[in-house]
Design an enzyme around this catalytic site. Structure first.
Site, short mmCIF file in Angstrom:
data_model
loop_
_atom_site.label_atom_id
_atom_site.label_comp_id
_atom_site.label_asym_id
_atom_site.label_seq_id
_atom_site.Cartn_x
_atom_site.Cartn_y
_atom_site.Cartn_z
N CYS A 246 122.38 -13.97 66.00
CA CYS A 246 122.02 -14.86 67.11
C CYS A 246 122.00 -16.33 66.71
O CYS A 246 122.59 -17.18 67.39
CB CYS A 246 120.68 -14.45 67.72
SG CYS A 246 119.24 -14.65 66.64
N HIS B 104 114.66 -14.49 68.52
CA HIS B 104 116.02 -14.45 69.06
C HIS B 104 116.34 -15.79 69.74
O HIS B 104 115.46 -16.46 70.28
CB HIS B 104 116.16 -13.32 70.08
CG HIS B 104 117.57 -13.12 70.56
ND1 HIS B 104 118.59 -12.67 69.73
CD2 HIS B 104 118.15 -13.31 71.79
CE1 HIS B 104 119.71 -12.59 70.41
NE2 HIS B 104 119.48 -12.97 71.67
N HIS C 60 125.18 -14.97 73.91
CA HIS C 60 124.41 -14.72 72.69
C HIS C 60 124.97 -13.51 71.94
O HIS C 60 125.79 -12.74 72.46
CB HIS C 60 122.93 -14.48 73.04
CG HIS C 60 122.67 -13.21 73.78
ND1 HIS C 60 121.58 -12.39 73.52
CD2 HIS C 60 123.34 -12.58 74.80
CE1 HIS C 60 121.59 -11.35 74.34
NE2 HIS C 60 122.64 -11.45 75.13
#
Length: 320
Positions: free
Chosen positions: A234, A281, A293
């Site tokens: 991420c 995240h 993402h």
């Protein structure tokens, strides 16, 4: 009286008349869809740059036109008393002019009416019976002032016409370029293919470069601690996108958040970072409530609605 056109209006009209016709080449078929998308984005960037210049020129012309209209109104207001005074004087001298015509004939009367300059007008009107030199001088001054104001008004009116013509041409070109960009945006979305889901419009400038770089990684696998080109985690996806601008970000979501300028959700712009799950995240906002993402192991880089990408929402950050 001959009034010259303003240089600004003349130059703009000549320059714009030759560039109203606008066309763009359809993106050629290519084996690599990313290459096709890149070419379309380059064309959008080019046209967006031109549009930005046109918009600035249009804004400048609009401001000049508003100022000129204001000057005309002020001058007309200033002229009003002189118009009234002249009307009264014309009424009062009508009998004298009629008498002059009867007494001195048509040729003399024509000479009086066509005196030309205010000075000659004063000289000739004193020849009429019953008009004193002082009265003639007053009339001459009013006529002189009226002539000067008329000249100023004519210059302003000519400038207003020039600016209005330039504004119209700029608006036409602005509309044409905008229409062309809309067509290119559609071509770009089509090039992503039917499985792309949400595809944002291309955004010229640095934010556009960031979003385009992240979007180009769609479909690549999630790879722990990777920042491309074969795979991403991420924070690696965000790191890689900003690396295109020479901005070095840490390879960690929490560290990226701490480095960013914190913004509210309603301030989000394409390219901003969105953080989730206690800074475990991070995703990139691409507009209209969507993010791109790298989700987790076994998944690929993808586009999802902001509130479905991960939970819970933590905050947002900006780097540019």
């Amino acid at each position: 009286m001959t009034v010259r056109r303003s240089g600004l209006g003349r130059v703009l009209i000549v320059a714009l008349t030759g560039v109203i016709a606008f066309s763009w080449a359809a993106a050629p078929a290519a084996a690599d869809p990313d290459d096709e998308i890149g070419k379309i984005e380059e064309e959008i960037e080019k046209e967006a740059d031109e549009l930005e210049g046109i918009v600035e020129d249009y804004n400048a012309i609009s401001e000049d036109l508003a100022k000129t209209k204001s000057k005309i109104k002020k001058l007309e207001k200033k002229l009003a008393p002189y118009e009234e005074e002249l009307d009264e004087l014309y009424d009062s001298t009508e009998g004298l002019a009629t008498a002059a015509y009867k007494q001195q004939g048509l040729s003399e009367m024509s000479a009086f009416l066509n005196a030309g300059t205010p000075e000659r007008f004063v000289d000739r009107i004193t020849l009429l019976d019953g008009v004193s030199a002082s009265t003639a001088e007053i009339i001459g001054k009013i006529v002189d002032k009226k002539a000067k104001y008329d000249e100023d008004l004519a210059v302003l009116e000519d400038l207003r016409v020039d600016l209005a013509e330039s504004e119209e041409l700029l608006q036409e070109k602005k509309d044409t370029i905008t229409e062309g960009i809309e067509g290119l945006q559609k071509d770009r979305k089509d090039a992503f293919g039917p499985d792309a889901g949400y595809v944002p419009d291309y955004i010229p400038g640095d934010r556009g470069k960031i979003v385009s770089q992240a979007m180009a990684q769609r479909g690549k696998p999630y790879v722990w601690a990777a920042s491309g080109p074969g795979g991403y985690d991420c924070s690696g996806l965000i790191l890689d996108a900003y690396r295109q601008l020479g901005i070095n970000l840490p390879h960690n979501a929490a560290a990226q958040y701490n480095m960013s300028m914190h913004i509210s959700r309603d301030q989000l712009q394409p390219g901003d970072a969105v953080f989730y799950n206690g800074l475990q995240h991070v995703a990139m906002y691409i507009g209209d409530g969507y993010v791109v993402h790298a989700p987790t192991f076994g998944d690929v880089v993808k586009v999802e609605p902001l509130d479905q990408a991960a939970t819970p929402y933590y905050g947002a950050g900006r780097f540019i």
